[in-house]
Write a protein that holds these residues in place. Structure first.
Motif, PDB file in Angstrom:
ATOM      1  N   TYR A 261       0.821  -1.216   0.000  1.00 19.65           N
ATOM      2  CA  TYR A 261       0.000   0.000   0.000  1.00 19.65           C
ATOM      3  C   TYR A 261       0.852   1.263   0.000  1.00 19.65           C
ATOM      4  O   TYR A 261       0.597   2.206  -0.765  1.00 19.65           O
ATOM      5  CB  TYR A 261      -0.927  -0.007   1.211  1.00 19.65           C
ATOM      6  CG  TYR A 261      -1.813   1.209   1.318  1.00 19.65           C
ATOM      7  CD1 TYR A 261      -2.786   1.481   0.353  1.00 19.65           C
ATOM      8  CD2 TYR A 261      -1.684   2.100   2.387  1.00 19.65           C
ATOM      9  CE1 TYR A 261      -3.607   2.594   0.450  1.00 19.65           C
ATOM     10  CE2 TYR A 261      -2.496   3.214   2.491  1.00 19.65           C
ATOM     11  CZ  TYR A 261      -3.457   3.462   1.528  1.00 19.65           C
ATOM     12  OH  TYR A 261      -4.263   4.577   1.615  1.00 19.65           O
ATOM     13  N   CYS A 275      -7.549   5.766  -1.617  1.00 18.95           N
ATOM     14  CA  CYS A 275      -7.407   4.659  -2.553  1.00 18.95           C
ATOM     15  C   CYS A 275      -6.490   5.091  -3.688  1.00 18.95           C
ATOM     16  O   CYS A 275      -6.730   6.131  -4.318  1.00 18.95           O
ATOM     17  CB  CYS A 275      -8.773   4.246  -3.099  1.00 18.95           C
ATOM     18  SG  CYS A 275      -8.683   2.994  -4.406  1.00 18.95           S
ATOM     19  N   GLN A 347      -2.387  -7.160   1.203  1.00 17.85           N
ATOM     20  CA  GLN A 347      -3.738  -6.652   1.383  1.00 17.85           C
ATOM     21  C   GLN A 347      -4.721  -7.709   1.858  1.00 17.85           C
ATOM     22  O   GLN A 347      -5.681  -7.390   2.552  1.00 17.85           O
ATOM     23  CB  GLN A 347      -4.228  -6.033   0.071  1.00 17.85           C
ATOM     24  CG  GLN A 347      -3.475  -4.768  -0.300  1.00 17.85           C
ATOM     25  CD  GLN A 347      -3.769  -4.303  -1.712  1.00 17.85           C
ATOM     26  OE1 GLN A 347      -4.389  -5.017  -2.489  1.00 17.85           O
ATOM     27  NE2 GLN A 347      -3.312  -3.109  -2.052  1.00 17.85           N
ATOM     28  N   PRO A 437      -8.029   0.526   4.417  1.00 24.32           N
ATOM     29  CA  PRO A 437      -7.596   0.403   3.011  1.00 24.32           C
ATOM     30  C   PRO A 437      -7.635  -1.033   2.506  1.00 24.32           C
ATOM     31  O   PRO A 437      -7.969  -1.285   1.349  1.00 24.32           O
ATOM     32  CB  PRO A 437      -6.163   0.955   3.031  1.00 24.32           C
ATOM     33  CG  PRO A 437      -6.116   1.867   4.220  1.00 24.32           C
ATOM     34  CD  PRO A 437      -7.030   1.236   5.239  1.00 24.32           C
ATOM     35  N   HIS A 440     -11.210  -1.951   1.737  1.00 22.70           N
ATOM     36  CA  HIS A 440     -11.677  -1.236   0.548  1.00 22.70           C
ATOM     37  C   HIS A 440     -11.103  -1.863  -0.716  1.00 22.70           C
ATOM     38  O   HIS A 440     -11.785  -1.953  -1.745  1.00 22.70           O
ATOM     39  CB  HIS A 440     -11.273   0.233   0.622  1.00 22.70           C
ATOM     40  CG  HIS A 440     -11.463   0.952  -0.683  1.00 22.70           C
ATOM     41  ND1 HIS A 440     -12.698   1.332  -1.163  1.00 22.70           N
ATOM     42  CD2 HIS A 440     -10.564   1.315  -1.645  1.00 22.70           C
ATOM     43  CE1 HIS A 440     -12.565   1.917  -2.338  1.00 22.70           C
ATOM     44  NE2 HIS A 440     -11.273   1.916  -2.650  1.00 22.70           N
ATOM     45  N   ARG A 441      -9.862  -2.332  -0.633  1.00 20.12           N
ATOM     46  CA  ARG A 441      -9.215  -2.875  -1.822  1.00 20.12           C
ATOM     47  C   ARG A 441      -9.936  -4.116  -2.335  1.00 20.12           C
ATOM     48  O   ARG A 441      -9.819  -4.468  -3.523  1.00 20.12           O
ATOM     49  CB  ARG A 441      -7.752  -3.203  -1.519  1.00 20.12           C
ATOM     50  CG  ARG A 441      -6.925  -3.534  -2.762  1.00 20.12           C
ATOM     51  CD  ARG A 441      -6.739  -2.321  -3.648  1.00 20.12           C
ATOM     52  NE  ARG A 441      -6.517  -2.673  -5.036  1.00 20.12           N
ATOM     53  CZ  ARG A 441      -6.298  -1.790  -6.005  1.00 20.12           C
ATOM     54  NH1 ARG A 441      -6.278  -0.494  -5.732  1.00 20.12           N
ATOM     55  NH2 ARG A 441      -6.110  -2.175  -7.243  1.00 20.12           N
TER      56      ARG A 441
END
Length: 746
Positions: A261, A275, A347, A437, A440-441
């Motif tokens: 990230y 994002c 992630q 994050p 969301h990914r």
């Protein structure tokens, strides 16, 4: 699309031309002994070199290899920084022209489908994604006959020493023309170390904001220098030869940038917490992520000459940081925000999975969560955490991968899937929001797969592994002073030795042409193959032992039914039972195997199945060691094709527990048989909330149904890992243990 332009010599022939066409295949070394012998005895034998200095001189001067590193100075903010890099075009040529990859290269995009009506699209390697198809159209509009060469870049800083602050900042590259099945194996050398970026932390700049800004400018200045040759090559193309001698006009274009990230934010110039791919908008508690406007961002970057204040404001309105000339600003056909790919390692495994584990500790309690882990039945592709998962320290990505295979199964009565169970943790007060994050990914995985193929095309797990070979080992070979010049030289020599070794083997084998690999039908899923030991574990186990120690009480009856049915397949079930009751098995012991290995081809491979040993089915009774310790019995379950199962789907499959695997006498074909106890058939649809199929043991008159075939809410205290299959009434068939089970059950 992309027709071959012409034919030249193969890669091995061109390599031989550089060395000179002479009879000695070991040249520039005098002989085989000169090439292979240990340096300590060379002088005594009168060889062509007597020490490492002379050997290195031969390697440096006479052996061709991959592109050399060059030492450059990059000036940012009036300060000079050292950059060691290779010519990216020559690196592309080296990968595309490697003989080992020639039979497998993808040179045109393809659309693959799982059905004849072409309604279900399949995505696997990069050439099956929409990016390559769309890019081919764009380039072909101006340059017919183009071959797209998708470039995948990856960068990540890594520590070189256990103690101290020595670090390296490698940049790796590969090309999407090489299948992912090859790229993910470090031994195939499908990645090239493209550069070592400066590792200065700029501690002399006391203002943190100014320091971060300078570091970002330094990164993009270095990447701009490295990728500059792509600005014209991507548009005009380059003449490039594959390892089999076919030349094409290739257009190298940056397709993906692989990183964690923080690296993604650095590449895209996006602020922390946002994002890197799109802009997130919230409405009525729901979030949507819209694509960033590359055109608007490029317009903002063009306002640099209007002054710092105007430039900063323009970049802010466009949603990026005011970095001076990001490296992707002038790259043709590249939308860096779409090029940022999902990262399974950081992630999912190290990001998403770690959060529900912590939340579940609070929701279920650590003791209950660990108790359920200890009661999982052993099986292939499942690692048992017999001490639980709540006390694990420094959990690796591989361990998170292993935990994710069974996590939903052990808490299925409490929560559902990662994207569905959020409200439960809010209701319990464990979380107030899910603005993470990593979570969301998850929304971007489906678009990424449709663009670039499955996520194992661009997983940082592979480039993390390269740190060992291309950074840490290289550093250990130095004297720790001016290390990067020594590291790059060491790597060049290592690559040359590997290349020359491959050339000598090619010459010894008679200089064969590259093999022709038949492209298999898209969408075919290959089945598992059994690999049996050469000799049985026990040569003669009596039926009475099989019935007691192996837990196969109806072994003799099942074997009688099997032999009767094999003798006359036209018999009905009632006739088989009648004949079996009077059938006398002419032997009372059999050779027994206690382990059956799986040789499995890649479920979604397109250029030929790549067999690999996945794991084993264990079929072993309880064992008492000499010191009195007991090893519990283990009888694994298996997914059995009952004869009508297809390549995918549950129809024709049943779950069974394997109790005995035998080598029958020659009078009973086929060669191997198994005694199994059946579970109930799959329902037409899985359970609603977690997509797993519920099954239970098949019971008749209080006994488990068994055959010979060819080849609850709270964890109960009394239930153990080795007894759970006997004590629990129902089970869930988990489709997430591995990709092969997923392809069948999901």
């Amino acid at each position: 699309m992309a027709p071959p332009l012409s034919y030249v010599a193969s890669a091995e022939e061109r390599y031989g031309d550089v060395l000179g066409r002479i009879n000695n295949i070991h040249a520039p070394f005098a002989s085989k002994m000169d090439w292979e012998l240990h340096p300590l005895v060379r002088e005594a034998l009168g060889l062509s070199y007597s020490n490492s200095v002379q050997l290195n001189a031969i390697i440096d001067a006479k052996l061709p290899g991959r592109p050399k590193f060059t030492h450059s100075e990059v000036v940012v903010g009036g300060e000079a920084f050292e950059l060691y890099s290779r010519n990216i075009i020559e690196c592309v040529r080296a990968l595309f022209g490697d003989t080992d990859f020639a039979p497998y290269l993808f040179v045109i995009p393809e659309r693959h489908y799982a059905d004849q009506d072409k309604t279900i699209r399949l995505y696997h390697n990069m050439h099956t994604g929409k990016w390559w198809w769309n890019m081919q159209k764009q380039v072909e509009a101006n340059n017919p006959g183009a071959t797209i060469i998708p470039i995948l870049l990856s960068s990540d800083k890594t520590q070189l020493t256990m103690f101290g602050n020595k670090s390296a900042y490698p940049v790796y590259m590969t090309i999407g023309n090489i299948p992912k099945e090859i790229r993910r194996k470090p031994s195939r050398r499908a990645y090239i170390l493209l550069a070592y970026l400066p590792t200065s932390r700029l501690t002399h700049i006391k203002n943190k904001a100014a320091r971060r800004r300078t570091l970002a400018n330094l990164f993009h200045t270095c990447l701009s220098f490295i990728t500059a040759p792509l600005r014209t090559a991507g548009i005009d193309g380059i003449s490039i030869a594959s390892g089999d001698g076919v030349t094409r006009r290739g257009h190298p274009i940056v397709a993906c940038y692989i990183g964690d990230y923080s690296e993604q934010l650095l590449v895209t110039c996006v602020k922390t917490g946002l994002c890197p791919t799109g802009t997130v908008k919230y409405k009525d508690g729901e979030s949507t992520c819209g694509a960033r406007s590359l055109e608007a961002i490029l317009d903002a970057l063009d306002r640099l000459e209007e002054g710092g204040t105007v430039y900063t404001q323009a970049c802010k309105e466009a949603g990026i940081k005011p970095v001076v000339h990001p490296f992707w600003q002038e790259l043709p056909y590249t939308n860096i925000f779409l090029s940022i790919t999902s990262d399974v390692l950081h992630q999912l495994y190290q990001g998403t999975i770690k959060h529900p584990i912590e939340w579940l500790k609070e929701a279920c309690g650590e003791a209950e969560l660990d108790a359920r882990c200890r009661r999982l039945p052993p099986n292939h592709n499942i690692r048992l955490f017999m001490k639980g998962v709540s006390n694990l320290n420094r959990v690796t990505g591989r361990e998170h991968d292993q935990i994710s295979r069974f996590l939903l199964g052990i808490i299925v009565d409490a929560v559902r899937g990662i994207l569905d169970f959020k409200s439960i943790f809010v209701d319990l007060g464990i979380r107030t929001d899910f603005n993470l994050p990593e979570l969301h990914r998850c929304e971007h995985y489906s678009p990424d797969i449709k663009l670039f193929g499955t996520s194992d095309n661009y997983n940082t797990e592979y480039t993390e592994r390269l740190h060992i070979d291309l950074a840490k080992d290289a550093y250990r070979a130095t004297n720790r002073k001016d290390e990067f010049s020594q590291m790059t030289l060491w790597l060049e020599r290592k690559e040359k030795i590997q290349r020359h070794h491959k050339f000598i083997e090619w010459k010894r084998n008679g200089s064969p042409l590259p093999p022709i690999v038949e492209t298999l039908h898209p969408g075919i899923i290959y089945e598992r193959k059994l690999t049996m030991p050469k000799h049985p574990t026990h040569k003669a186990v009596k039926f009475t032992t099989l019935e007691t120690a192996y837990g196969a009480p109806f072994f003799r009856d099942a074997l009688s039914r099997y032999i009767v049915q094999l003798t006359d397949p036209s018999l009905t079930l009632n006739q088989i039972e009648h004949e079996a009751n009077s059938f006398d098995v002419p032997f009372n012991s059999l050779p027994v195997f206690q382990r059956v290995k799986f040789s499995t081809s890649d479920t979604y491979a397109n250029n030929g199945p790549t067999d690999s040993i996945v794991d084993s089915i264990h079929v072993q009774p309880q064992k008492i060691l000499k010191n009195g310790d007991q090893i519990p019995a283990r009888f694994d379950t298996a997914l059995v094709n009952i004869g009508i199962g297809g390549k995918t789907g549950i129809s024709g499959y049943r779950i069974a527990q394997v109790k005995v695997t035998i080598l029958p006498p020659n009078i009973v074909p086929p060669k191997y048989l198994a005694y199994v106890e059946w579970f109930s058939a799959f329902k037409p649809q899985p359970e609603r909330y977690h997509s797993m199929y519920k099954v239970s043991r098949s019971i008749k008159n209080g006994d488990c149904l068994a055959s010979i075939i060819p080849f609850g809410p709270v964890a109960p205290v009394s239930c153990k890992s080795h007894t759970v299959l006997d004590e629990c009434p129902t089970f869930f068939a988990n489709p997430w243990t591995d990709r092969h089970v997923y392809a069948t059950l999901y």
